[in-house]
Design a protein around this motif. Structure first.
Motif, PDB file in Angstrom:
ATOM      1  N   LYS A  29      -1.867  -9.697  10.499  1.00 24.66           N
ATOM      2  CA  LYS A  29      -2.233 -10.195  11.849  1.00 24.66           C
ATOM      3  C   LYS A  29      -0.992 -10.259  12.731  1.00 24.66           C
ATOM      4  O   LYS A  29      -1.023  -9.892  13.895  1.00 24.66           O
ATOM      5  CB  LYS A  29      -2.850 -11.600  11.732  1.00 24.66           C
ATOM      6  N   HIS A  30       0.089 -10.743  12.140  1.00 18.86           N
ATOM      7  CA  HIS A  30       1.328 -10.875  12.905  1.00 18.86           C
ATOM      8  C   HIS A  30       1.786  -9.509  13.430  1.00 18.86           C
ATOM      9  O   HIS A  30       2.147  -9.369  14.602  1.00 18.86           O
ATOM     10  CB  HIS A  30       2.395 -11.501  12.007  1.00 18.86           C
ATOM     11  N   PHE A  31       1.744  -8.515  12.570  1.00 23.97           N
ATOM     12  CA  PHE A  31       2.173  -7.179  12.985  1.00 23.97           C
ATOM     13  C   PHE A  31       1.245  -6.613  14.063  1.00 23.97           C
ATOM     14  O   PHE A  31       1.704  -5.995  15.023  1.00 23.97           O
ATOM     15  CB  PHE A  31       2.277  -6.235  11.778  1.00 23.97           C
ATOM     16  N   PHE A  32      -0.074  -6.861  13.921  1.00 19.67           N
ATOM     17  CA  PHE A  32      -1.005  -6.386  14.961  1.00 19.67           C
ATOM     18  C   PHE A  32      -0.694  -7.079  16.286  1.00 19.67           C
ATOM     19  O   PHE A  32      -0.651  -6.437  17.329  1.00 19.67           O
ATOM     20  CB  PHE A  32      -2.462  -6.649  14.531  1.00 19.67           C
ATOM     21  N   SER A  33      -0.423  -8.387  16.203  1.00 16.89           N
ATOM     22  CA  SER A  33      -0.183  -9.132  17.452  1.00 16.89           C
ATOM     23  C   SER A  33       1.098  -8.648  18.138  1.00 16.89           C
ATOM     24  O   SER A  33       1.279  -8.817  19.331  1.00 16.89           O
ATOM     25  CB  SER A  33      -0.106 -10.632  17.178  1.00 16.89           C
ATOM     26  N   LYS A  34       2.017  -8.036  17.364  1.00 19.71           N
ATOM     27  CA  LYS A  34       3.276  -7.541  17.945  1.00 19.71           C
ATOM     28  C   LYS A  34       3.184  -6.047  18.271  1.00 19.71           C
ATOM     29  O   LYS A  34       4.203  -5.384  18.491  1.00 19.71           O
ATOM     30  CB  LYS A  34       4.440  -7.759  16.962  1.00 19.71           C
ATOM     31  N   PHE A  64      -0.286  -0.192   9.098  1.00 20.58           N
ATOM     32  CA  PHE A  64      -1.279  -0.454   8.046  1.00 20.58           C
ATOM     33  C   PHE A  64      -2.398   0.587   8.024  1.00 20.58           C
ATOM     34  O   PHE A  64      -3.377   0.416   7.317  1.00 20.58           O
ATOM     35  CB  PHE A  64      -1.879  -1.851   8.234  1.00 20.58           C
ATOM     36  N   GLN A  65      -2.238   1.649   8.803  1.00 17.79           N
ATOM     37  CA  GLN A  65      -3.294   2.672   8.878  1.00 17.79           C
ATOM     38  C   GLN A  65      -3.674   3.213   7.492  1.00 17.79           C
ATOM     39  O   GLN A  65      -4.790   3.600   7.263  1.00 17.79           O
ATOM     40  CB  GLN A  65      -2.828   3.835   9.751  1.00 17.79           C
ATOM     41  N   HIS A  66      -2.704   3.249   6.582  1.00 14.65           N
ATOM     42  CA  HIS A  66      -2.956   3.834   5.264  1.00 14.65           C
ATOM     43  C   HIS A  66      -3.193   2.766   4.197  1.00 14.65           C
ATOM     44  O   HIS A  66      -3.181   3.057   3.010  1.00 14.65           O
ATOM     45  CB  HIS A  66      -1.758   4.712   4.867  1.00 14.65           C
ATOM     46  N   TRP A  67      -3.356   1.535   4.644  1.00 12.75           N
ATOM     47  CA  TRP A  67      -3.463   0.389   3.726  1.00 12.75           C
ATOM     48  C   TRP A  67      -4.480   0.630   2.608  1.00 12.75           C
ATOM     49  O   TRP A  67      -4.232   0.365   1.437  1.00 12.75           O
ATOM     50  CB  TRP A  67      -3.832  -0.851   4.541  1.00 12.75           C
ATOM     51  N   ASN A  68      -5.652   1.140   2.974  1.00  9.39           N
ATOM     52  CA  ASN A  68      -6.713   1.301   1.978  1.00  9.39           C
ATOM     53  C   ASN A  68      -6.409   2.372   0.938  1.00  9.39           C
ATOM     54  O   ASN A  68      -7.100   2.472  -0.074  1.00  9.39           O
ATOM     55  CB  ASN A  68      -8.055   1.590   2.663  1.00  9.39           C
ATOM     56  N   THR A  69      -5.393   3.166   1.182  1.00 11.67           N
ATOM     57  CA  THR A  69      -5.041   4.204   0.208  1.00 11.67           C
ATOM     58  C   THR A  69      -3.955   3.707  -0.762  1.00 11.67           C
ATOM     59  O   THR A  69      -3.570   4.424  -1.686  1.00 11.67           O
ATOM     60  CB  THR A  69      -4.488   5.468   0.906  1.00 11.67           C
ATOM     61  N   LEU A  70      -3.424   2.501  -0.519  1.00 14.72           N
ATOM     62  CA  LEU A  70      -2.305   2.008  -1.348  1.00 14.72           C
ATOM     63  C   LEU A  70      -2.794   1.246  -2.586  1.00 14.72           C
ATOM     64  O   LEU A  70      -3.809   0.552  -2.523  1.00 14.72           O
ATOM     65  CB  LEU A  70      -1.414   1.059  -0.532  1.00 14.72           C
TER      66      LEU A  70
END
Ligand code: UTP
Length: 456
Positions: free
Chosen positions: A12-17, A23-29
């Motif tokens: 959330k913090h990164f999105f707010s900044k 995190f676009q590839h988050w689901n592949t990690l």
């Protein structure tokens, strides 16, 4: 959102900044990779990021009023010169000098795989830059009967290779307790929109924080403290790619002490207005600094005085003496931080499983930005032929070729000065630093009449 479990706050913090793209590839990690990315991103300093983003849009701020800095010239052999030399020699003999080479750069122009210090520059001997520097230290230590600590600053990318190279070569004769190798800091690079970029699925793209990072690294590594405890007062600073540098110059050290300078810098007359070298300037508040060639307006770069000499004549070959106490002062908590400079460079970034080259922004600190922080700073003129032959490129200006030629020319000058005959077939001369670091060290010798001569 289940897949973000445990990482929500960070994400959330990164999105707010405005950095949610990381995190676009988050689901592949895998879970381990998510942990690694999490660890990496936890260290992002958002205050620094804001500073870098504003630099990206506005560029660094500069003093807009400056004049050419005054400089000191001493003619060899004069009373003043000999006095400075004696003062400098006394300081060295008392064990108050350490030698500091910054070697964390990426050496991209040279295109050499590996730390630049491992590059073989000796035309006849094949010695590396590190070996030449180390042997000079050994020679000066013997001459003055003292141990001289050698500090080497590396960066994340070349630290292990540097340590391995020195280890394999028994540190070229430098005792283990006189050698201090430490890494500089890293700083994130940004794309042209001010966004953080990745170099792999779990690592941010970062670059070493510039040679200006050396002063902070000295402090944060604990090396500065150790030096001060050892009684070191003066640090002789230079760049790894200059094999001609007088790494312990008694005259320069003497002038530095006699002027009670916190920082002293060597200066060389520029070869012309277009030479890509920073110039020494003085500011209205009486402090001194260096203006990078790319920041010096063309009009000022071309200005000449009555004799046709460049007004901004003294260029900086990046050779300095720093008082330990000065470095300690400016790197203390709450002290002024050196500013970052921004440069547009090609970055190899990772995006959605593909590594590609992308225009981006790298940020670096410059060591000469510490000059205006000094209460007393001086510039000492030197002869380029005697001590500045940087190896930046393979051929052309500031290249392997030009550096080797300058070394050979200087060694021939030493031989002539000592009245040693150079036979007609001799084209290239190389002298081992273990034999001589100046003409006066040379013994009476006869040279063989052959194309390449190595004196050791
Ligand atoms: P340069 O600015 O010439 O950079 O560094 P470089 O990395 O050696 O070469 P290019 O520009 O990529 O071709 C001048 C000196 O500062 C050191 C270098 O190792 C060299 O001794 N340096 C530079 C660092 O120690 N750290 C840095 O982050 C940058």
């Amino acid at each position: 959102m289940e897949t973000f479990y445990g990482y929500d706050d960070l994400i959330k913090h990164f999105f707010s900044k405005g950095q949610g793209h990381l995190f676009q590839h988050w689901n592949t990690l895998s879970e381990d990779e998510r942990k690694s990315l999490f660890e990496e991103l936890k260290s992002v300093d958002f205050a620094l990021l804001t500073e870098l983003q504003s630099l990206a849009t506005s560029g660094h701020t500069m003093h807009d009023t400056f004049e050419p800095a005054p400089y000191i010239s001493l003619k060899a052999g004069t009373d003043e010169y000999l006095h400075a030399r004696a003062v400098g020699e006394e300081h060295i003999r008392k064990g108050k000098v350490a030698v500091f080479v910054v070697a964390g750069g990426q050496g991209s122009r040279l295109g050499y795989e590996g730390p630049k210090g491992c590059f073989s520059i000796g035309e006849v001997s094949g010695k590396s830059l590190f070996q030449i520097h180390a042997e000079k230290i050994v020679k000066y230590s013997r001459k003055y009967g003292v141990s001289i600590p050698w500090l080497i600053m590396t960066s994340e990318a070349n630290h292990a290779a540097t340590v391995g190279f020195l280890d394999k070569n028994a540190n070229f004769g430098i005792p283990r307790n006189d050698l201090f190798i430490f890494s500089q800091g890293m700083v994130p690079s940004l794309d042209l929109d001010g966004k953080l970029v990745l170099e792999s699925p779990t690592k941010l793209f970062k670059n070493p924080d510039g040679h200006g990072g050396s002063l902070t690294a000295l402090k944060s590594s604990g090396v500065l403290r150790k030096l001060i405890e050892r009684g070191i007062e003066t640090i002789s600073y230079f760049q790894v790619d200059n094999p001609l540098v007088k790494i312990v110059d008694p005259v320069f050290i003497g002038v530095h002490i006699l002027h009670k300078a916190e920082v002293s810098s060597k200066g060389i007359p520029k070869t012309g207005p277009g030479e890509k070298i920073g110039v020494f300037v003085s500011y209205p508040d009486g402090t001194m600094g260096v203006v990078e060639y790319s920041d010096l307006p063309e009009k000022q770069a071309n200005e000449t005085d009555g004799d046709g000499k460049l007004r901004f004549l003294m260029g900086s070959p990046a050779i300095h003496l720093f008082q330990c106490a000065f470095i300690d002062k400016i790197t203390s908590v709450g002290a002024i931080n050196l500013p970052f400079h921004v440069a547009r460079k090609k970055l190899k970034v990772w995006e959605q499983g593909i590594i590609s080259e992308k225009e981006g922004l790298k940020f670096e600190k410059f060591v000469f930005d510490s000059l205006p922080l000094a209460k007393k700073s001086i510039v000492f003129e030197m002869r380029r032929e005697e001590e500045f032959a940087p190896v930046k490129n393979l051929t052309g200006i500031d290249s392997v070729e030009s550096s080797r030629k300058m070394m050979s020319d200087l060694y021939k000058e030493w031989l002539r000065k000592k009245g040693i005959e150079i036979p007609p077939a001799v084209e290239v001369v190389e002298i081992s630093p273990l034999l001589a670091v100046e003409a006066d060290d040379l013994p009476a010798i006869a040279l063989p009449n052959q194309k390449k001569v190595y004196l050791a």
